[in-house]
Write a protein that holds these residues in place. Structure first.
Motif, PDB file in Angstrom:
ATOM      1  N   GLU B  44       0.823  -1.216   0.000  1.00 16.48           N
ATOM      2  CA  GLU B  44       0.000   0.000   0.000  1.00 16.48           C
ATOM      3  C   GLU B  44       0.857   1.267   0.000  1.00 16.48           C
ATOM      4  O   GLU B  44       0.570   2.223  -0.711  1.00 16.48           O
ATOM      5  CB  GLU B  44      -0.941  -0.002   1.210  1.00 16.48           C
ATOM      6  N   GLN B  45       1.923   1.243   0.792  1.00 16.33           N
ATOM      7  CA  GLN B  45       2.800   2.408   0.856  1.00 16.33           C
ATOM      8  C   GLN B  45       3.556   2.615  -0.459  1.00 16.33           C
ATOM      9  O   GLN B  45       3.603   3.723  -0.978  1.00 16.33           O
ATOM     10  CB  GLN B  45       3.821   2.241   1.989  1.00 16.33           C
ATOM     11  N   LEU B  46       4.127   1.550  -0.984  1.00 20.12           N
ATOM     12  CA  LEU B  46       4.980   1.691  -2.162  1.00 20.12           C
ATOM     13  C   LEU B  46       4.182   1.832  -3.450  1.00 20.12           C
ATOM     14  O   LEU B  46       4.709   2.269  -4.476  1.00 20.12           O
ATOM     15  CB  LEU B  46       5.953   0.519  -2.255  1.00 20.12           C
ATOM     16  N   HIS B  47       2.904   1.480  -3.377  1.00 18.66           N
ATOM     17  CA  HIS B  47       2.040   1.617  -4.550  1.00 18.66           C
ATOM     18  C   HIS B  47       1.986   3.066  -5.025  1.00 18.66           C
ATOM     19  O   HIS B  47       1.875   3.336  -6.221  1.00 18.66           O
ATOM     20  CB  HIS B  47       0.640   1.120  -4.199  1.00 18.66           C
ATOM     21  N   LYS B  48       2.079   4.004  -4.092  1.00 12.76           N
ATOM     22  CA  LYS B  48       2.058   5.429  -4.438  1.00 12.76           C
ATOM     23  C   LYS B  48       3.175   5.756  -5.434  1.00 12.76           C
ATOM     24  O   LYS B  48       2.975   6.466  -6.410  1.00 12.76           O
ATOM     25  CB  LYS B  48       2.237   6.284  -3.179  1.00 12.76           C
TER      26      LYS B  48
END
Lengths: 137, 137
Positions: B44-48
């Motif tokens: 979820e964090q790195l998806h940005k």
DNA sequence: TTACAAATCGTAATGATTACTTTATAATAA
DNA sequence: TTATTATAAAGTAATCATTACGATTTGTAA
């Protein structure tokens, strides 16, 4: 029926739970295997007697039996495993990574830890030792 | 790039691993979040930054970084979670069940346990304390 | 023996993790 | 700097433990 099983029958009744064949057979299995078993191992063992036993029943009963302290559980090797509850006082376990057998550990320094971290409130803790038992060394 | 990241770059190279953007971004994430993160949280964090980052890459890198002791991991709340490795000597953690923050515990009585169970060989052990940190109490 | 709540069945869904083939990229040497 | 090569990542499917749920069965108490 073995005398020991009567104790478990009463424990189920005391908690308003029904004494079913599946539950008693499950308890017998855990009494015979004094180690942690996964849901799958329980299924494989009980399949012999009850070919149609569903995972729903297995998981529900594992957690029901844990609630009334017939079983204790731990996350071991990536899955939740259960064993017969072996002692009525606070304890932890050594688990043999070769054969799966367990030994009770009595010493637990939770007070020392609470003292070391005196600004937090410890509500729960996990201690588990792994290695080789005398027989497997 | 922050000086701290260079240390991790060198560590990757020392182990014959490539220094990739994804890996460095993953390490940065763990440096910013000093607590256990699940694969899903990492995604979820790195998806940005990387909308196409796959779980294959995430899991492979989590375990690669664990191998070279950049991360440490534990099975927490039914899933494997990872955090930046925070100390170079033997230690365990307290984990706040409210906010997830961790504190290092230094005291570990593994010798006492080995003494109590003198017929077994302890090769590994897990100690984890759970509760409420000062802020969450 | 009947009635009812609890337990189980049968099966589908979910969620974490792993696998795999193709494509892209970092490291290395010319 | 460019070509080469091995490692890493993408895209996607498969696997495995666990949970969910409507239909059916069973244990218990009256």
């Amino acid at each position: 029926m073995a005398a020991e099983l009567k104790k478990y029958k009463m424990k189920l009744r005391d908690h308003g739970l029904k004494v079913t064949e599946k539950r008693m057979t499950m308890i017998e299995l855990f009494l015979n295997e004094d180690r942690y078993l996964s849901a799958k191992e329980v299924q494989e063992q009980l399949h012999k007697t009850y070919p149609s036993l569903s995972y729903d029943t297995i998981y529900r009963n594992l957690y029901t039996l844990k609630e009334i302290e017939v079983l204790e559980n731990t996350n071991f090797e990536g899955e939740m495993q259960f064993k017969i509850s072996c002692s009525d006082h606070h304890h932890h376990h050594f688990i043999c990574e070769e054969c799966g057998n367990t030994k009770v550990i009595h010493y637990c320094p939770v007070d020392t830890w609470q003292n070391e971290l005196d600004d937090v409130e410890i509500t729960n803790h996990k201690v588990e030792l792994y290695g080789l038992c005398a027989g497997c060394k």
